[in-house]
Design a protein around this motif. Structure first.
Motif, short mmCIF file in Angstrom:
data_model
loop_
_atom_site.label_atom_id
_atom_site.label_comp_id
_atom_site.label_asym_id
_atom_site.label_seq_id
_atom_site.Cartn_x
_atom_site.Cartn_y
_atom_site.Cartn_z
N UNK A 83 -2.46 8.37 3.52
CA UNK A 83 -1.38 8.92 4.33
C UNK A 83 -1.37 8.14 5.64
N UNK A 84 -0.19 7.73 6.08
CA UNK A 84 -0.08 6.93 7.31
C UNK A 84 -0.42 7.76 8.54
N UNK A 141 5.77 1.29 8.22
CA UNK A 141 6.15 1.08 6.83
C UNK A 141 4.96 0.68 5.97
N UNK A 142 4.95 1.20 4.72
CA UNK A 142 3.93 0.79 3.76
C UNK A 142 4.01 -0.70 3.46
N UNK A 180 6.58 2.31 -0.49
CA UNK A 180 6.31 3.67 -0.01
C UNK A 180 4.80 3.87 -0.01
N UNK A 181 4.32 4.76 0.85
CA UNK A 181 2.88 5.01 0.91
C UNK A 181 2.35 5.59 -0.40
N UNK A 182 3.19 6.27 -1.16
CA UNK A 182 2.74 6.79 -2.46
C UNK A 182 2.59 5.67 -3.49
N UNK A 183 3.08 4.48 -3.16
CA UNK A 183 2.97 3.33 -4.05
C UNK A 183 1.78 2.43 -3.71
N UNK A 226 4.06 -4.31 12.71
CA UNK A 226 3.67 -5.13 11.58
C UNK A 226 2.67 -6.16 12.05
N UNK A 227 2.80 -7.41 11.58
CA UNK A 227 2.03 -8.50 12.17
C UNK A 227 2.80 -8.98 13.38
#
Length: 427
Positions: free
Chosen positions: A97-98, A103-104, A145-148, A330-331
């Motif tokens: 979980x973030x 974003x994932x 997605x975080x679930x992915x 992000x980066x």
């Protein structure tokens, strides 16, 4: 007030040291120890809240018998994005979980450290379909997605029982490697420049002010918060003596934005609404007067510590000062010039005193000395509709008078004036 030399070597070193310390929101004790140590070395006193938010104090240097000036606060956050173990799968992989809003997409492929209650393990965050040799083109159509995603721990694990035997549990923190690079051309690329680069710039500004011995006309509180990435940040740390709050944070560089990776970005508005008219324009004037490159911008999807202070009910003027950064959350990439110019502007601000001297009073019983944003020419009728002359309704300054007033501070009360002359005050 004058432009001070910023120790760029100190700024770089401090940023690398901050990036070396994992500090996702909720796992920030160690970076609090580090930042407190930096303030001690600079000779800046501070106090801690129960959870570790740092409220430093740089005392005003002008002689005084009693306090008549409000204080300011400059706020930067120590916490970063991250993740937490959400579930242990039968395969031994971990669902995440973030921590914070990100974003994932940026988590995929990340090397991480998982912290248990008693130790740590290394691992990689992978998409559920991670092998092209197995899934072929399906890896390109998997949703973001975080679930992915799942965490693969680098231990001999084949089941959930193997995971539990290592002491790994739901709720363990996951910190992503920053992977910083400082290039010879001045670019800095890393995760978590938000907001460790802002913290480094603030510390560099404090170092310049302390070592130069310049006058500081009002108390300033450098504040380092711990929960900005999860929304609360400076909601409970701004004291009543503070009349203005400047947030120091990242500025998104992207199509449609005016932020750049050099100079200082001054946002006039973010998700919390417009920042204070007088304070933001004062900072922009400082940039122009001292040759600091600057960019005005507005941020439609952005929250900051300055906004958090107002939403908590603080009666303060707010502004936001940013270092322009590409690929925020992000980066991230910024330039050492942006951080240096940001530190220069903060050091100038610390020499200036309150934006409006009348802010000494928390409450006023008349609009007689209240500020103006528009003058008579700006409020003159512009259509055929007959309206009353605004100048007959309120006492407006003449055209151009606001700029002159802003350039010169309002006269001080007798006791304050004597302090500025270095004369003793009568009790």
């Amino acid at each position: 007030m004058r432009k001070l030399d910023i120790d760029v070597g100190y700024l770089r070193t401090t940023l690398l040291e901050l990036l070396a310390i994992p500090s996702p929101s909720g796992l920030t004790d160690e970076i609090v120890h580090y930042t407190g140590g930096q303030l001690e070395r600079l000779g800046v006193s501070y106090e801690l809240t129960r959870r570790g938010t740092i409220r430093g104090t740089l005392r005003r240097t002008l002689p005084e018998r009693r306090r008549t000036s409000p204080a300011c606060a400059i706020v930067a956050h120590l916490d970063t994005l991250g993740a937490m173990v959400r579930a242990i799968k039968p395969t031994g992989r971990l669902a995440l979980m973030a921590i914070g809003t990100w974003s994932a997409r940026w988590a995929e492929g990340g090397r991480v450290t998982l912290f248990t209650d008693t130790g740590r393990y290394r691992g990689s965050v992978l998409p559920l379909k991670a092998s092209g040799h197995v899934y072929n083109e399906e890896i390109d159509s998997q949703p973001v997605h975080w679930t992915q995603l799942e965490l693969r721990v680098d231990q001999p694990i084949e089941s959930a029982d193997d995971v539990r035997a290592l002491g790994i549990q739901v709720g363990d923190f996951v910190a992503f490697d920053a992977n910083p690079e400082m290039l010879d051309n001045g670019y800095i690329v890393s995760r978590y420049l938000d907001n460790k680069a802002g913290v480094a710039a603030l510390l560099a500004a404090l170092k310049a002010v302390v070592e130069s011995g310049v006058d500081v006309p009002m108390d300033c509180h450098p504040v380092f918060t711990l929960t900005e990435e999860v929304g609360s940040g400076a909601r409970a740390v701004i004291e009543e003596d503070v009349s203005e709050v400047i947030g120091v944070d990242i500025g998104p560089v992207a199509a449609g934005q005016n932020s750049r990776e050099w100079g200082v970005t001054v946002p006039l508005m973010d998700s919390a609404g417009p920042h204070d008219y007088h304070l933001t324009r004062r900072l922009l004037r400082m940039c122009e007067e001292h040759g600091i490159p600057n960019h005005r911008d507005v941020f439609p999807f952005y929250h900051s510590d300055a906004g958090a202070a107002v939403s908590a009910g603080a009666d303060v003027r707010t502004a936001l000062l940013c270092f322009g950064t590409d690929a925020t959350h992000g980066y991230e990439r910024t330039h050492i010039a942006a951080l240096t110019h940001l530190a220069e502007l903060l050091a100038i601000y610390l020499q200036c005193g309150p934006t409006l001297p009348e802010d000494r009073a928390r409450v006023r019983d008349s609009v007689e000395h209240f500020s103006h944003q528009l003058d008579a020419d700006q409020l003159a009728p512009v259509s055929g509709t007959t309206l009353p002359e605004v100048g007959e309704l309120i006492d407006l300054p003449e055209a151009g008078a606001r700029a002159e007033e802003a350039a010169e501070p309002a006269p001080l009360a007798d006791d304050d004036a004597s302090a500025h002359r270095g004369e003793p005050r009568a009790d």
